[in-house]
Design an enzyme around this catalytic site. Structure first.
Site, mmCIF file in Angstrom:
data_model
loop_
_atom_site.group_PDB
_atom_site.id
_atom_site.type_symbol
_atom_site.label_atom_id
_atom_site.label_comp_id
_atom_site.label_asym_id
_atom_site.label_seq_id
_atom_site.Cartn_x
_atom_site.Cartn_y
_atom_site.Cartn_z
ATOM 1 N N THR A 46 0.755 -1.140 0.078
ATOM 2 C CA THR A 46 -0.071 -0.041 0.177
ATOM 3 C C THR A 46 0.955 1.291 -0.003
ATOM 4 O OG1 THR A 46 -0.230 -0.320 2.252
ATOM 5 C CG2 THR A 46 -2.250 -1.042 0.975
ATOM 6 N N THR A 47 1.891 1.165 0.514
ATOM 7 C CA THR A 47 2.932 2.451 0.736
ATOM 8 C C THR A 47 3.408 2.661 -0.795
ATOM 9 O OG1 THR A 47 3.795 1.998 2.578
ATOM 10 C CG2 THR A 47 5.540 3.149 1.245
ATOM 11 N N TYR A 109 -12.689 -0.391 3.811
ATOM 12 C CA TYR A 109 -13.908 0.278 3.495
ATOM 13 C C TYR A 109 -15.101 -0.547 3.603
ATOM 14 C CZ TYR A 109 -17.605 3.311 1.542
ATOM 15 O OH TYR A 109 -18.653 3.921 1.568
ATOM 16 N N TYR A 135 -2.219 -8.922 5.973
ATOM 17 C CA TYR A 135 -2.017 -7.742 6.401
ATOM 18 C C TYR A 135 -3.192 -7.134 7.172
ATOM 19 C CZ TYR A 135 -0.047 -2.867 6.044
ATOM 20 O OH TYR A 135 0.287 -1.530 6.073
ATOM 21 N N ARG A 140 -6.154 1.797 8.510
ATOM 22 C CA ARG A 140 -6.231 2.205 7.175
ATOM 23 C C ARG A 140 -7.591 1.734 6.493
ATOM 24 N NH1 ARG A 140 -2.514 6.029 5.050
ATOM 25 N NH2 ARG A 140 -0.467 5.829 6.722
ATOM 26 N N LYS A 164 1.359 -9.564 8.559
ATOM 27 C CA LYS A 164 1.840 -8.013 8.809
ATOM 28 C C LYS A 164 0.890 -7.595 9.795
ATOM 29 C CE LYS A 164 3.250 -3.931 6.641
ATOM 30 N NZ LYS A 164 3.174 -3.068 5.290
ATOM 31 N N ILE A 206 8.023 -5.268 8.101
ATOM 32 C CA ILE A 206 7.988 -4.591 6.519
ATOM 33 C C ILE A 206 7.651 -3.146 6.861
ATOM 34 C CG2 ILE A 206 6.613 -4.721 4.551
ATOM 35 C CD1 ILE A 206 5.974 -7.381 5.058
#
Length: 292
Positions: A46-47, A109, A135, A140, A164, A206
């Protein structure tokens, strides 16, 4: 999955001024990571602003990254989302020949129930020929994947090999470590939590700040792995403020500015993100000078 021990980094995606992918800067970033001892790379986590990339752009980045790395260190691909069918299609189409695992973020979401999260990852696991890293990042996604769901997935699917964890919930970390199958790995998904999580039994991180300071993140995980917590605390403390500044106006805006100041790419991001403002830039400049 010894490849997932130690320090991994979620690579940013550098852009040019007009919004195209800056592959020259991406190559520089990859070489920095390898030269400074990073254990493995995550391409398009996502980064990497993956939500703003087209299907064709994602493929180009994965292919370019694999070619640039050329087998020198392990590679993980980020493939996730809140449309399960689309995630499955991406996995089926993905050229996995150069990658050792897939990192897949919990659906965002939609706020699915725990059964919905389980069924999503069931579909992902059944579609993938590669091991899966779950993850969990509630800040988020808007929903938490509980320890019970994590353990259920780890027990039911042999190719779900790690999580993660970025929930900041140490009771949850403890439950995962207590109840997990022996093969299953806990990985920090939050830079400031790496030291305490590794002290509890996590195998590494990570990282985001590792884009700019790979050698320091690598040294932190090595100290923790050898139970040298005095040395680990020094690195942990040194990185605390710069890590906070990476996130204060959105990720990866802060770390892209740091990389720009280091001569690796520019701080361009795609909307709805915007570059960090002058106040944060000044604070980052001060921290970079201190860390030197």
């Amino acid at each position: 999955m010894n490849e997932l021990h130690g320090a991994g980094v979620a690579l940013v995606t550098p852009f040019n001024a007009e919004g195209s992918i800056d592959f020259e800067a991406l190559a520089q970033l990859i070489e920095l990571q390898i030269n400074e001892g990073m254990n493995y790379l995550v391409s398009l986590g996502t980064t990497g602003e993956v939500a703003t990339l087209s299907k064709e752009e994602r493929k180009r980045i994965w292919d370019f990254t694999a070619k640039q790395v050329n087998g020198r260190i392990p590679l993980v691909a980020g493939i996730g989302g809140n449309n399960t069918a689309e995630v499955v299609d991406q996995i089926l189409e993905f050229d996995n020949s150069s990658y050792c695992a897939i990192l897949s973020v919990s659906p965002y979401y939609s706020k699915p129930t725990q059964e919905g999260v389980y069924q999503h990852y069931k579909a992902v696991a059944e579609a993938s020929k590669l091991p899966i890293i779950l993850y969990n990042v509630p800040g988020r996604t808007g929903s938490n994947m509980t320890a019970e769901t994590t353990i259920r997935l780890a027990e039911d699917f042999q190719n779900i090999v790690a999580i993660k964890e970025a929930s900041a919930n140490f009771a949850q970390f403890s439950a995962i470590l207590r109840d997990k199958p022996q093969h299953f790995l806990l990985i920090s998904g939050d830079d400031p939590a790496t030291l305490p999580m590794m002290a509890m039994g996590a195998v590494g991180v990570i990282s985001v700040v590792g884009n700019a300071y790979p050698a320091k993140v690598v040294s932190l995980t090595k100290y923790c792995a050898h139970h040298d917590y005095v040395s680990a605390r020094k690195v942990h403390s040194e990185l605390l403020e710069i890590t906070d500044l990476c996130f204060v106006e959105g990720n990866p805006c802060g770390v892209k500015y740091i990389l720009q100041q280091m001569g690796i790419g520019q701080d361009y991001v795609r909307l709805p993100l915007v570059p960090v403002g002058a106040k944060v830039q000044g604070a980052i400049d001060q921290e970079m000078e201190r860390i030197r």
